[in-house]
Design a protein around this motif. Structure first.
Motif, short mmCIF file in Angstrom:
data_model
loop_
_atom_site.label_atom_id
_atom_site.label_comp_id
_atom_site.label_asym_id
_atom_site.label_seq_id
_atom_site.Cartn_x
_atom_site.Cartn_y
_atom_site.Cartn_z
N ASP A 1 0.84 -1.20 0.00
CA ASP A 1 0.00 0.00 0.00
C ASP A 1 0.88 1.25 0.00
OD1 ASP A 1 -2.26 -1.59 0.10
OD2 ASP A 1 -2.40 -1.50 2.29
N PHE A 2 0.33 2.35 -0.54
CA PHE A 2 1.14 3.56 -0.62
C PHE A 2 0.26 4.81 -0.64
CE2 PHE A 2 -0.09 2.64 -4.93
CZ PHE A 2 -0.21 3.86 -5.57
N THR A 3 0.87 5.92 -0.31
CA THR A 3 0.29 7.24 -0.51
C THR A 3 1.33 8.09 -1.24
OG1 THR A 3 1.05 7.96 1.67
CG2 THR A 3 -1.20 7.13 1.52
N VAL A 4 0.90 9.26 -1.67
CA VAL A 4 1.76 10.13 -2.47
C VAL A 4 1.72 11.54 -1.90
CG1 VAL A 4 2.12 11.12 -4.77
CG2 VAL A 4 1.33 8.76 -4.55
N CYS A 5 2.86 12.21 -1.91
CA CYS A 5 2.87 13.64 -1.61
C CYS A 5 3.72 14.36 -2.66
CB CYS A 5 3.36 13.93 -0.20
SG CYS A 5 5.13 13.75 0.06
N LYS A 6 3.44 15.64 -2.85
CA LYS A 6 4.13 16.41 -3.88
C LYS A 6 4.74 17.66 -3.28
CE LYS A 6 1.27 14.77 -7.70
NZ LYS A 6 0.45 15.15 -8.88
N LYS A 7 5.73 18.16 -3.97
CA LYS A 7 6.39 19.39 -3.55
C LYS A 7 5.35 20.51 -3.48
CE LYS A 7 10.43 22.21 -4.65
NZ LYS A 7 11.56 22.38 -5.61
N GLY A 8 5.34 21.23 -2.36
CA GLY A 8 4.40 22.33 -2.19
C GLY A 8 3.11 21.95 -1.50
N ASP A 9 2.88 20.66 -1.22
CA ASP A 9 1.68 20.26 -0.49
C ASP A 9 1.65 20.94 0.87
OD1 ASP A 9 0.87 18.69 -2.55
OD2 ASP A 9 1.28 16.76 -1.58
N SER A 10 0.47 21.48 1.23
CA SER A 10 0.36 22.22 2.49
C SER A 10 0.18 21.29 3.69
CB SER A 10 -0.82 23.20 2.42
OG SER A 10 -2.01 22.51 2.08
N SER A 11 -0.44 20.13 3.49
CA SER A 11 -0.69 19.22 4.60
C SER A 11 0.46 18.24 4.76
CB SER A 11 -2.00 18.46 4.37
OG SER A 11 -1.94 17.75 3.15
N SER A 12 0.61 17.73 5.97
CA SER A 12 1.66 16.75 6.24
C SER A 12 1.26 15.40 5.64
CB SER A 12 1.87 16.59 7.75
OG SER A 12 2.28 17.82 8.31
N PRO A 13 2.20 14.71 5.01
CA PRO A 13 1.86 13.43 4.38
C PRO A 13 1.55 12.36 5.41
CG PRO A 13 4.22 13.82 4.30
CD PRO A 13 3.61 15.07 4.81
N LEU A 14 0.56 11.53 5.11
CA LEU A 14 0.18 10.44 5.99
C LEU A 14 0.52 9.11 5.30
CD1 LEU A 14 -3.31 11.67 7.26
CD2 LEU A 14 -1.15 11.65 8.52
N PRO A 15 1.32 8.28 5.94
CA PRO A 15 1.66 6.98 5.34
C PRO A 15 0.52 6.00 5.52
CG PRO A 15 2.64 7.17 7.50
CD PRO A 15 1.96 8.48 7.25
N PRO A 16 0.52 4.90 4.74
CA PRO A 16 -0.48 3.85 4.97
C PRO A 16 -0.37 3.30 6.38
CG PRO A 16 0.73 3.48 2.92
CD PRO A 16 1.44 4.57 3.64
N ARG A 17 0.87 3.22 6.87
CA ARG A 17 1.15 2.80 8.24
C ARG A 17 2.64 3.01 8.50
NH1 ARG A 17 0.67 -2.44 5.69
NH2 ARG A 17 2.70 -3.51 5.66
N TYR A 18 3.02 2.91 9.75
CA TYR A 18 4.44 2.89 10.12
C TYR A 18 4.83 1.46 10.47
CZ TYR A 18 4.36 7.99 10.39
OH TYR A 18 4.25 9.33 10.10
N PRO A 19 6.06 1.06 10.18
CA PRO A 19 7.10 1.79 9.43
C PRO A 19 6.76 1.86 7.95
CG PRO A 19 7.85 -0.41 9.92
CD PRO A 19 6.53 -0.27 10.61
N CYS A 20 7.44 2.80 7.25
CA CYS A 20 7.20 2.97 5.83
C CYS A 20 8.49 3.41 5.15
CB CYS A 20 6.09 4.00 5.58
SG CYS A 20 6.49 5.65 6.21
N PHE A 21 8.51 3.25 3.84
CA PHE A 21 9.63 3.74 3.04
C PHE A 21 9.20 5.00 2.32
CE2 PHE A 21 10.87 -0.75 3.39
CZ PHE A 21 12.20 -0.60 3.76
#
Length: 324
Positions: free
Chosen positions: A142-162
């Motif tokens: 499972d994965f999520t994505v964040c981009k440069k300039g995103d205002s919100s903090s990225p949330l991973p599918p779970r910890y630990p994560c890469f």
């Protein structure tokens, strides 16, 4: 035949690419080819004497001029590609693996090794490739994505994560994040290499990789290391990890890994060769595909050549097969 070998370049993986290019040049010279070993980001004097039948002058020519910073391929390097019967692409990362160079060659009618521009672009983009794996029923973390300039903090599918750059290889810019307070720094590190960041649930188990040649899986390799993360230093430091080919697995898991790699190869529409990395979760007996490499390492000790050797194909003969 005259073969132009492209190695080095401006990508963060240029040092590994150089080693692969030298190994391929040596192999093809041993097989009687004339080669021009060149870095696409350097200028060269172009003539019929730019192709060599021994490795020493080829190496001298390879480093004959300085790197042109910010240049993907110089006009003289392109001219040497046009003079060749075929171009052997050994560029890891950058234009050699993202499809742009292959697309240029298609426009100019230049014959080259490896997959189509579309397949290269798909395999290079970790997010797109994971979406394609899922579409074809190939298990991937499972994965999520964040981009440069995103205002919100990225949330991973779970910890630990890469946390990884969405485009790139050799684990450059990747971080294993165990706790939330480590996330910001990991994302900042990944953003140095790409404006889009993949945040992937960590799956632990036995690290496997399967090489495919001519639409046939060769062998399963297991990577055994001391740490939990197969990072850049571990990959390219001698004796930091052991690569076991064929992997000592139960036969049903071995066969499943071979089939999974072939499915990934076909899902991304790769041709001729590829290498797919995966994790075997020993607790659940599930195989998770991480990524498929379109231009695998090609030193004689690299994983694809080791897999070829395991099925009786010597390094020099492997390079010939990759030309066809």
């Amino acid at each position: 035949m005259k073969i132009t070998i492209l190695a080095g370049g401006n990508s963060p993986e240029c040092n590994v690419s150089e080693r692969s290019g030298i190994a391929v040049a040596s192999a093809l010279i041993r097989k009687g080819f004339e080669v021009a070993l060149i870095d696409p980001a350097r200028e060269y004097k172009v003539n019929d004497n730019s192709f060599f039948s021994s490795i020493e002058p080829a190496l001298y020519f390879f480093h004959a001029s300085p790197i042109e910073e910010g240049v993907h391929i110089t006009l003289s390097a392109l001219a040497l590609c046009e003079k060749a019967d075929k171009v052997f692409i050994v560029l890891h990362g950058g234009i050699g693996e993202n499809g742009r160079l292959s697309a240029l060659f298609d426009c100019l009618g230049i014959s080259y090794t490896g997959s189509s521009p579309e397949a290269l672009a798909l395999s290079m983009d970790k997010i797109l490739s994971k979406q394609i794996y899922s579409y074809f029923g190939i298990l991937t973390p499972d994965f999520t994505v964040c981009k440069k300039g995103d205002s919100s903090s990225p949330l991973p599918p779970r910890y630990p994560c890469f946390v990884k750059p969405a485009i790139g290889g050799s684990s450059i810019g990747a971080t294993l994040v165990m706790r939330p307070f480590e996330m910001k720094k990991a994302v900042e590190t990944a953003l140095k290499y790409c404006d889009t960041v993949l945040i992937e649930a960590a799956v632990f188990g036995r690290e496997l990789t399967v090489s495919v040649l001519d639409d046939r899986p060769l062998a399963v390799t297991e990577i055994v290391k001391d740490g939990v993360f197969f990072d850049y230093n571990t990959k390219y430091t001698k004796n930091a990890a052991k690569e076991l080919t064929p992997a000592p697995l139960p036969q049903n898991i071995y066969d499943k890994a071979m089939k999974t790699a072939l499915n990934a190869h076909r899902a991304l529409r790769m041709k001729c060769f590829s290498r797919t990395d995966m994790i075997f979760d020993t607790e659940t007996s599930l195989l998770y595909v991480l990524e498929t490499n379109a231009v695998p390492g090609l030193t004689e000790e690299s994983i694809l050549p080791s897999a070829a050797k395991a099925v009786g194909l010597a390094f020099d003969d492997l390079c010939i097969r990759m030309l066809n």
